[in-house]
Structures are given as structure tokens and as C-alpha cells.
Design an enzyme around this catalytic site. Structure first.
Site, PDB file in Angstrom:
ATOM      1  N   ASP A 263      -0.609  -8.920  -1.130  1.00 45.17           N
ATOM      2  CA  ASP A 263      -0.520  -7.528  -1.591  1.00 45.17           C
ATOM      3  C   ASP A 263       0.671  -6.941  -0.859  1.00 45.17           C
ATOM      4  O   ASP A 263       0.572  -6.506   0.296  1.00 45.17           O
ATOM      5  CB  ASP A 263      -1.825  -6.784  -1.272  1.00 45.17           C
ATOM      6  CG  ASP A 263      -1.834  -5.372  -1.866  1.00 45.17           C
ATOM      7  OD1 ASP A 263      -0.757  -4.852  -2.208  1.00 45.17           O
ATOM      8  OD2 ASP A 263      -2.930  -4.794  -1.964  1.00 45.17           O
ATOM      9  N   ASP A 274       3.904  -1.616  -5.668  1.00 45.62           N
ATOM     10  CA  ASP A 274       2.615  -2.083  -5.125  1.00 45.62           C
ATOM     11  C   ASP A 274       2.145  -3.269  -5.970  1.00 45.62           C
ATOM     12  O   ASP A 274       1.625  -3.089  -7.065  1.00 45.62           O
ATOM     13  CB  ASP A 274       1.619  -0.907  -5.175  1.00 45.62           C
ATOM     14  CG  ASP A 274       0.306  -1.218  -4.478  1.00 45.62           C
ATOM     15  OD1 ASP A 274       0.157  -2.323  -3.933  1.00 45.62           O
ATOM     16  OD2 ASP A 274      -0.579  -0.343  -4.493  1.00 45.62           O
ATOM     17  N   HIS A 355     -13.758  -2.090  -4.728  1.00 40.94           N
ATOM     18  CA  HIS A 355     -12.773  -1.002  -4.594  1.00 40.94           C
ATOM     19  C   HIS A 355     -12.422  -0.447  -5.966  1.00 40.94           C
ATOM     20  O   HIS A 355     -12.832  -0.982  -6.990  1.00 40.94           O
ATOM     21  CB  HIS A 355     -11.527  -1.488  -3.840  1.00 40.94           C
ATOM     22  CG  HIS A 355     -10.842  -2.680  -4.459  1.00 40.94           C
ATOM     23  ND1 HIS A 355     -10.045  -2.581  -5.579  1.00 40.94           N
ATOM     24  CD2 HIS A 355     -10.838  -3.993  -4.114  1.00 40.94           C
ATOM     25  CE1 HIS A 355      -9.585  -3.779  -5.888  1.00 40.94           C
ATOM     26  NE2 HIS A 355     -10.057  -4.665  -5.017  1.00 40.94           N
ATOM     27  N   HIS A 359      -4.769   3.642  -8.778  1.00 42.96           N
ATOM     28  CA  HIS A 359      -4.395   4.871  -8.068  1.00 42.96           C
ATOM     29  C   HIS A 359      -3.021   5.299  -8.547  1.00 42.96           C
ATOM     30  O   HIS A 359      -2.257   4.490  -9.074  1.00 42.96           O
ATOM     31  CB  HIS A 359      -4.424   4.672  -6.547  1.00 42.96           C
ATOM     32  CG  HIS A 359      -3.580   3.530  -6.031  1.00 42.96           C
ATOM     33  ND1 HIS A 359      -2.220   3.631  -5.842  1.00 42.96           N
ATOM     34  CD2 HIS A 359      -3.901   2.263  -5.675  1.00 42.96           C
ATOM     35  CE1 HIS A 359      -1.756   2.471  -5.384  1.00 42.96           C
ATOM     36  NE2 HIS A 359      -2.749   1.619  -5.285  1.00 42.96           N
ATOM     37  N   HIS A 366      -0.399   5.472  -2.232  1.00 45.22           N
ATOM     38  CA  HIS A 366      -1.568   6.117  -2.858  1.00 45.22           C
ATOM     39  C   HIS A 366      -1.125   7.551  -3.133  1.00 45.22           C
ATOM     40  O   HIS A 366      -1.398   8.467  -2.362  1.00 45.22           O
ATOM     41  CB  HIS A 366      -2.783   6.068  -1.934  1.00 45.22           C
ATOM     42  CG  HIS A 366      -3.292   4.671  -1.726  1.00 45.22           C
ATOM     43  ND1 HIS A 366      -4.214   4.332  -0.778  1.00 45.22           N
ATOM     44  CD2 HIS A 366      -3.006   3.506  -2.368  1.00 45.22           C
ATOM     45  CE1 HIS A 366      -4.474   3.032  -0.836  1.00 45.22           C
ATOM     46  NE2 HIS A 366      -3.737   2.512  -1.793  1.00 45.22           N
TER      47      HIS A 366
HETATM   48  N1  GLY Z   1      -1.587  -2.000  -1.298  1.00 41.83           N
HETATM   49  C1  GLY Z   1      -2.506  -0.951  -1.320  1.00 41.83           C
HETATM   50  C2  GLY Z   1      -3.214  -0.877  -2.578  1.00 41.83           C
HETATM   51  O1  GLY Z   1      -3.143  -1.814  -3.363  1.00 41.83           O
HETATM   52  O2  GLY Z   1      -3.810   0.093  -2.917  1.00 41.83           O
HETATM   53 MN    MN Z   2      -2.596  -0.507  -5.039  1.00 37.16          MN
HETATM   54 MN    MN Z   3      -1.602  -3.212  -3.402  1.00 36.55          MN
END
Ligand code: GLY
Ligand code: MN
Ligand code: MN
Length: 430
Positions: A263, A274, A355, A359, A366
Site C-alpha cells: 500500500d 494511494d 475497513h 475515502h 484521507h
Molecule cells: N494508504 C491508506 C489508505 O489506503 O487509506
Molecule cells: Mn486508501
Molecule cells: Mn492505501
């Protein structure tokens, strides 16, 4: 700055959007972040506060932006206060914005040095009927540090006790949630740098490599492409580490037969990308790994189709939960009894997918945004379902960055980054 100059028209437009939402005869103030200390004379690298950056492009510490659309003096309708510089100061402190350079960056004509702030601000406040102050209202913000903005707010409340105050945060969340063309281009560039990093890894990863060596390859590729580096602390998690959602140690050796969850995203001009991809250490997924991989990929492909104008994000998250439930049943990770016994607030699928799916993304990873309104074209979201099975030492997440379009499916800023299991295997074995 490492990044290329951004046209000032972007910031002029952003300020116009903010002004259009302000109350009559109000004034707004935005401060830079502090440079945070480590110890002795060491400091963390400077990171500009995203709001002053969004409204002015000024990427420099100790700067203040004042917006006062109805100031009687037209020169005071937009004002920047900057740390003083001149040729002599520059010898010691390096290049800082001159008044002319600040205009070129921001489009703001009135620029004063910081030592004039108190007296000019007093004049402006005498004319203003209320003052917008900028608090951090991100729901996940959790910090004990008092920011430069927090200190400023205390001073205003002490020195101007009868001025009504207003919150800038909801206005900023509104204008930052829909991206301008220039911003999408910058985010595309960040994603392209991330792509270069990921492709570099496909020829590099092999049994015995350490997670930090992978991190180093990415850092190298990001920096040589004018990025400051990672947009957020990178996760390079092999085997069971992938089941620790915030694993950032990146200090283990990658074993033959394991999958690595990456990630990792580059920033460019302070915009985040991201990405999450999962790759087999030895270049081939086992049948079980591929089965789980394809289940996550299926959910991701179906989920992103829902990112269209009008979608309500809380409903979207429920829909994705159902997509995931279907896949977990197929994988025999949950069964019908688990679903029959589930609690509404903790559905059975959350055992393996705990999770959120998406986002907002932008200047913050975020990012701030309008969570409770129907989504609109120009908003950018991640889509990142995952399945984490600690008992199998396997965690799979797949994440792309998507722009909501007026019509049809979202535009994938990461559409060129390999995602199919077979494509990843082919590139690793090329
Ligand atoms: N890398 C942080 C997320 O994926 O939200
Ligand atoms: Mn993310
Ligand atoms: Mn991420």
C-alpha cells in the site's frame, strides 16, 4: 519546491469559490503549518497546511492568508503576509518567496511582511462583522499537538472577544471535494509516478528480498520523478504482516510462497496517490492465493461501478458489504449460519473485511469532503476492498484512485497499473 509551477489561475478560482460561500462582510484567515521540532536543532521536513495551499499555492512556512471580499480598501480584499526576505536574508535562509514571486504563485497582489500583520489585521477586524477561523474537523483527526492555526484562534478570541466567529472547515470541505482540471492533472501525475515505482518492483521482488529493500526501490523511483516521496507511510507487508492493517515496520524478509501487500503511493505537488497491489514473492500465486485475489478484484470492479453521481456513500458501503459477503461465502470463509447470526452493526463479512471501501483523495490522502451528500462529478475516491485471513498468513487488498464522471463509470487514474493476477505474474517472470 521539486514540482513544476502550478498556474495561479487555479488558486484565483479556488478563492472565488470560497468567497461565494462566505457570510456578508466577513473576513477569513488561514495559517501555514509550523515546522515541527524533533530535538536539539533538528526539525521534521515542512508540510504546508492544505487549506492555505489550496487557496493560495503558497508552500512556505509562517505565511498567513486573509480573505476579506468587502474590505473598503480594494487592496485589502486578498492579502498575504510572508516571512521577510531579501538578498542578504536569502544567503542564510535559502530562497523564500519575494513579494513578486508570491504574486506569480498565488495571483494575490497585496503582499506584506509578517511584522506588519498585527497592525493591518487590527484595521481589517474593525471593519469586519465576523471572522472565519480554520479548525481541523476531519472525523479521523486525532492529535494532541497545538497547531499554528490553533494558537492563532486563541489569540483572536482573546484580542477580539466580541467578534462572532465562523467555521471555515465546512466551506473548505465543500470546495476541496470537487477537483479542478489542474488538480486532476496533478493527481494523475502522482499516480503515474506510483506506476513507475510499482513496475520497477515487478522485476526486483524475489524470495529473500527484505521489505525495506522494496521500500527503498520505491523511494528512489519517486524522488527521481520530482516527488517529495511517499504520500503516506508506506505499507510493505509480506505474508501474515498483510493482516495488520497499519503495518509500517517494513522490516521482514519476504519468503518464497508468500504474497506481499504493497500500500504505497507517491505524492506530487502535495497531491496524494494511494495504491494497493499484492504480488507473489516468487512470481506465481498459488491457486488459493489467486482465488482470494480474484474475489477481491471482483468486489473492486463491481464496487467502482457504483461511484457515479448521486450515490450516497453510506449506502455504497452497505452495497459493497453485500458484494463481499457473496465472495466470502464462495471462499467458504463464512457460511449462511454466520450471516443468520450476524449483528446489524457488525455483519459477518467484517471478520475478513473490517475497513471502509473508499475515502476522498486529494491534497490529503484521507481527504476532506462531503460525506453526507450525493457524490458529484469531479470528486476523487479510492476503491480498496480487501480480504485478510490471518490463519492462512494471507492478506489481499486492491486499491485504485477514481474520478467520478458526469456520465458512466468513473475514470481510473491508475488504469495503467497492472492489476490482473496473470498480468502481474507475466511481468514478474519476463
Ligand atoms: N494508504 C491508506 C489508505 O489506503 O487509506
Ligand atoms: Mn486508501
Ligand atoms: Mn492505501
Amino acid at each position: 519546491m521539486k514540482y513544476d509551477r502550478i498556474p495561479k489561475e487555479l488558486y484565483i478560482r479556488n478563492r472565488e469559490k470560497f468567497k461565494a460561500l462566505m457570510d456578508k462582510s466577513a473576513l477569513a484567515v488561514f495559517n501555514s503549518n509550523d515546522i515541527y521540532p524533533i530535538s536539539a536543532d533538528s526539525t521534521m521536513p515542512f508540510q504546508q497546511h492544505r487549506d492555505i495551499l489550496h487557496l493560495s499555492g503558497v508552500d512556505q512556512e509562517e505565511s498567513i492568508l486573509v480573505i476579506f471580499p468587502e474590505a473598503s480598501n480594494p487592496a485589502h480584499r486578498e492579502v498575504l503576509f510572508l516571512r521577510e526576505t531579501n538578498e542578504h536574508i536569502a544567503v542564510w535562509e535559502g530562497e523564500k518567496l519575494t513579494k513578486e514571486a508570491a504574486f506569480e504563485v498565488s495571483g494575490i497582489k497585496t503582499v506584506y511582511w509578517l511584522n506588519q500583520f498585527d497592525s493591518i489585521f487590527k484595521q481589517l477586524m474593525a471593519e469586519a462583522s465576523s471572522v472565519y477561523l480554520n479548525t481541523n474537523e476531519h472525523l479521523r483527526a486525532n492529535t494532541e499537538v497545538e497547531t499554528r492555526e490553533d494558537r492563532f484562534i486563541k489569540r483572536v478570541k482573546e484580542n477580539y472577544p466580541v467578534h462572532p466567529t465562523r467555521k471555515s472547515a465546512p466551506l473548505m470541505h465543500r470546495i476541496r471535494s470537487v477537483k479542478e482540471r489542474e488538480e486532476l492533472d496533478l493527481m494523475q501525475r502522482a499516480c503515474n509516478i506510483t506506476e513507475a515505482g510499482f513496475r520497477r518492483l515487478l522485476g526486483f521482488i524475489q524470495p529473500g528480498v527484505w521489505e525495506y529493500e522494496i521500500e527503498a526501490e520505491l523511494a528512489h523511483e519517486f524522488l527521481r520523478n520530482r516527488s517529495k516521496g511517499f504520500a503516506y507511510t508506506p505499507i510493505v507487508a509480506s505474508g501474515k504482516n498483510a493482516c495488520v492493517l497499519h503495518y509500517i515496520e517494513n522490516n521482514q524478509q519476504c519468503k518464497d510462497g508468500d504474497v506481499i501487500l504493497l500500500d504505497v503511493g507517491a505524492e506530487y505537488a502535495n497531491y496524494s496517490s494511494d495504491l494497493t497491489r499484492c504480488v507473489p514473492v516468487n512470481g506465481r500465486f498459488t491457486p488459493r492465493q489467486k482465488e482470494v485475489y480474484n474475489a477481491v478484484l471482483h468486489v473492486k470492479k463491481e464496487a467502482e461501478k457504483l461511484l457515479v453521481p448521486g450515490t450516497i456513500m453510506s449506502e455504497y458501503h452497505k452495497q459493497v458489504g453485500l458484494l463481499m459477503e457473496e465472495q466470502l461465502l464462495k471462499l467458504k470463509l463464512i457460511d449462511k449460519t454466520d450471516i443468520a447470526n450476524q449483528r446489524a452493526e457488525w455483519p459477518a463479512y467484517k471478520k475478513y473485511f473490517m475497513h471502509g471501501t473508499s475515502h476522498f483523495l486529494g491534497l490529503d490522502t484521507h481527504d476532506v469532503g462531503l460525506w453526507n451528500e450525493p457524490i458529484q462529478a469531479g470528486m476523487v475516491f479510492t476503491c480498496e476492498p480487501g480480504i485478510y485471513i490471518p490463519e492462512e498468513g494471507l492478506g489481499i487488498r486492491i486499491e485504485d484512485d477514481l474520478v467520478v464522471q458526469e456520465q458512466g463509470a468513473p475514470f481510473n487514474l491508475m488504469g495503467n497499473i497492472p492489476i490482473e493476477a496473470e498480468e502481474i505474474e507475466a511481468l514478474m517472470n519476463a
